[in-house]
Design a protein around this motif. Sequence first.
Motif, short mmCIF file in Angstrom:
data_model
loop_
_atom_site.label_atom_id
_atom_site.label_comp_id
_atom_site.label_asym_id
_atom_site.label_seq_id
_atom_site.Cartn_x
_atom_site.Cartn_y
_atom_site.Cartn_z
N SER A 1 18.50 13.97 63.44
CA SER A 1 17.10 13.55 63.33
C SER A 1 16.20 14.39 64.24
N ARG A 2 16.71 14.76 65.39
CA ARG A 2 15.93 15.63 66.28
C ARG A 2 15.71 17.00 65.64
N ALA A 3 16.75 17.54 65.01
CA ALA A 3 16.62 18.83 64.33
C ALA A 3 15.64 18.72 63.17
N ALA A 4 15.72 17.65 62.40
CA ALA A 4 14.80 17.45 61.27
C ALA A 4 13.36 17.32 61.76
N ALA A 5 13.16 16.62 62.87
CA ALA A 5 11.81 16.47 63.43
C ALA A 5 11.25 17.83 63.85
N GLN A 6 12.09 18.65 64.47
CA GLN A 6 11.63 19.99 64.87
C GLN A 6 11.28 20.84 63.66
N LEU A 7 12.08 20.75 62.60
CA LEU A 7 11.78 21.50 61.38
C LEU A 7 10.46 21.04 60.76
N ALA A 8 10.21 19.74 60.76
CA ALA A 8 8.95 19.23 60.22
C ALA A 8 7.76 19.73 61.03
N LYS A 9 7.91 19.77 62.34
CA LYS A 9 6.84 20.30 63.19
C LYS A 9 6.58 21.77 62.89
N GLN A 10 7.66 22.53 62.72
CA GLN A 10 7.51 23.96 62.41
C GLN A 10 6.83 24.15 61.06
N ALA A 11 7.04 23.23 60.15
CA ALA A 11 6.44 23.34 58.81
C ALA A 11 5.00 22.84 58.77
N GLY A 12 4.49 22.29 59.87
CA GLY A 12 3.08 21.93 59.94
C GLY A 12 2.77 20.46 60.09
N TRP A 13 3.76 19.59 60.14
CA TRP A 13 3.50 18.17 60.37
C TRP A 13 3.25 17.97 61.85
N GLU A 14 2.17 17.26 62.17
CA GLU A 14 1.82 17.05 63.58
C GLU A 14 2.22 15.68 64.08
#
Length: 189
Positions: free
Chosen positions: A154-167
Amino acid sequence: MASRRALTTLLPRAQRAPAAARTIATVLSRQLHTTPRTSPVQRVLAQKPLQSTTVVQRRPYSSDPPSDPPSKIYDFASLQKLISHPSPNITIIDSREPGELQQTGHIPHAINIPVTTSPDSFFIPEEEFEDRFGFPRPSKDQELIFYCKAGVRSRAAAQLAKQAGWEKVGEYPGSWLDWFEKGGPVERS
């Protein structure tokens, strides 16, 4: 000029020899004791002047502040409150593999976006996302809350979402193990 090792090896032998050899020993002894000791580095530095160059390399350390803001952290009680009062502005995402969900179930209202087999899911076009997962991709103005089995994926997925533009990104570090252990409601697909 003879090397220091050669001089120290020859000197004792020459001192035991006849008078002519002792003269050589005296010369060798003077050379040995008057030659300044320099390391190979000192000899190189003495031969070639250094140019002034500055090389700055920045390495991240665990004590450095993170480059992006940390995810909002949810615990069992706060996630249970969200489940009982769902909001269209919040999407709970289970980042485990589909096979894991079939065996254990999932947190109610959660959607499944597996991070291991689909790490690119937040970077692909919306149409491809919907074709792949069967539901529309959450919009970037929604808050995403990630969980998995134990909090690593879940931490990795959260980081990927941030990199993709989710704030607005949140994590439930206790994840499924904490949810199940505390008796949270389970939904089966």
